[in-house]
Design an enzyme around this catalytic site. Structure first.
Site, PDB file in Angstrom:
ATOM      1  N   GLU A  26      37.154  34.880  35.377  1.00  0.00           N
ATOM      2  CA  GLU A  26      38.472  34.876  36.015  1.00  0.00           C
ATOM      3  C   GLU A  26      39.069  33.467  36.077  1.00  0.00           C
ATOM      4  OE1 GLU A  26      40.439  36.284  40.296  1.00  0.00           O
ATOM      5  OE2 GLU A  26      38.314  35.782  40.196  1.00  0.00           O
TER       6      GLU A  26
ATOM      7  N   LYS B 125      46.300  41.087  38.402  1.00  0.00           N
ATOM      8  CA  LYS B 125      45.367  41.455  39.467  1.00  0.00           C
ATOM      9  C   LYS B 125      46.096  42.208  40.585  1.00  0.00           C
ATOM     10  CE  LYS B 125      41.771  39.238  42.305  1.00  0.00           C
ATOM     11  NZ  LYS B 125      41.148  37.916  42.604  1.00  0.00           N
TER      12      LYS B 125
ATOM     13  N   CYS C 176      37.846  40.635  39.825  1.00  0.00           N
ATOM     14  CA  CYS C 176      37.197  40.095  41.020  1.00  0.00           C
ATOM     15  C   CYS C 176      37.388  40.962  42.274  1.00  0.00           C
ATOM     16  CB  CYS C 176      37.662  38.664  41.241  1.00  0.00           C
ATOM     17  SG  CYS C 176      36.533  37.683  42.277  1.00  0.00           S
TER      18      CYS C 176
END
Length: 261
Positions: free
Chosen positions: A41, A110, A144
Site C-alpha cells: 500500500e 480505498k 489495508c
C-alpha cells in the site's frame, strides 16, 4: 498461477526513490517466473500525507505509465498495491491493475479510511468494488483497513472473485489482527488471499511485514518475515471448487436473514 509478493521498505515522502525500487523489484519478480506481481500500500509516498499536494501522483499518470511499460515488456500482470493520487482537487489511496498487454484494467480507491493514521483528514473515500479478470480468473482487490469489514470482502466473493489481493501498511502493533483477519477472510469466503504488507518504519509507525498467501481451506502457504523479500508462490485455483464441494457455504447462505434494518 505463479504470484510474486513484493514485501519492501518505503522511503517516506520520496516518490523518485520509491519508483526506482519498485521497478527493480518488479523486474526481480518477473525473473523468478511470476505471472502476477503484487505490491504493498501507498508505496510511492508512504504516509507523508501532509505533503500530498507536492508528492501525490497527479491522476496516477506516473504509476500507470510505469505499470503499463513493465507489464508489456515483461509479460506480467501487476496488482499495483496502492499509491497516493491527486485527481482533480482531491487525494485518494488508489490501486491500479495492469494486464500483460500493458492495459489498465482496474482502478480502485480505498473505501474505508483509517482514522488512526489520519487518512480521513487528507483522503477521499472510494465507493466502488474492485473486480477484474486475469488469465480467465475473476479477482478482486481491497486495501489495508478494508480488511476489517468482512462484508466488503464477501461482496467481492459474491460477485465471483476467487482471489483477493490486499496490499497494506499494517503497523506491527496490531500485526496479530492482520494475520487472524486474513485467515478468516480466506476461510469464510473459500478464496485465496494474497496480502502484501510493508517493512521498515516512518515517523509514526513501524511495520513488521508478515505478508501472507492463504489458501481457501485456510492453509498459510507463505508468511513473510521482517525483511524486504520478493517471494514467488504458486496457487491452484482448482482448490476453490474442491473446498466449496466439501462445505457448500454459498449454497447454504440464507440471504433473507442478512438484510439490514
Amino acid at each position: 498461477m505463479k504470484v510474486a509478493c513484493v514485501q519492501l521498505d518505503i522511503a517516506f515522502g520520496a516518490p523518485k526513490e520509491n519508483f526506482l525500487k519498485v521497478e527493480e523489484k518488479v523486474r526481480e519478480a518477473a525473473s523468478l517466473g511470476a505471472k502476477i506481481v503484487v505490491l504493498p500500500e501507498m508505496w510511492n509516498t508512504g504516509y507523508d500525507l501532509k505533503r500530498l499536494i507536492e508528492i501525490a501522483d497527479l491522476e496516477g499518470e506516473t504509476t500507470k505509465k510505469l505499470f503499463s511499460r513493465l507489464s508489456k515488456e515483461l509479460n506480467i500482470h501487476i496488482v499495483g498495491g496502492s499509491v497516493s493520487t491527486k485527481k482533480g482537487e482531491q487525494f485518494y489511496n488508489t490501486m491500479y491493475v495492469t494486464n500483460s498487454h500493458g492495459e489498465i484494467i482496474s482502478e480502485y480507491n480505498k473505501a474505508h479510511l483509517f482514522k488512526l493514521m489520519d487518512e480521513h483528514h487528507y483522503l477521499e473515500e472510494g465507493n466502488e468494488k474492485n473486480l477484474f479478470t486475469l488469465d480467465g480468473v475473476k479477482m478482486g482487490g481491497i486495501i489495508c483497513y478494508d480488511l476489517r469489514f468482512p462484508e466488503w470482502t464477501r461482496a467481492h466473493a459474491l460477485s465471483g472473485a476467487k482471489v483477493m489481493f490486499i496490499p497494506a501498511q499494517w503497523p506491527d502493533a496490531r500485526i496479530d489482527h492482520w494475520k487472524i483477519l486474513l485467515q478468516a477472510r480466506a476461510i469464510e469466503n473459500q478464496i485465496f488471499i494474497v496480502a502484501v504488507n510493508r517493512v521498515g518504519s516512518d515517523p509514526n509507525n513501524s511495520f513488521d511485514g508478515n505478508s501472507m498467501v492463504i489458501a481457501p481451506w485456510g492453509e498459510v502457504l507463505w508468511v513473510g518475515e521482517n525483511e524486504e523479500k520478493v517471494k514467488l508462490v504458486d496457487i491452484d485455483i482448482n482448490e476453490i471448487e474442491d473446498v466449496r464441494k466439501r462445505i457448500p457455504i454459498f449454497q447454504d447462505r440464507r440471504e433473507v436473514l442478512y438484510k439490514y434494518l
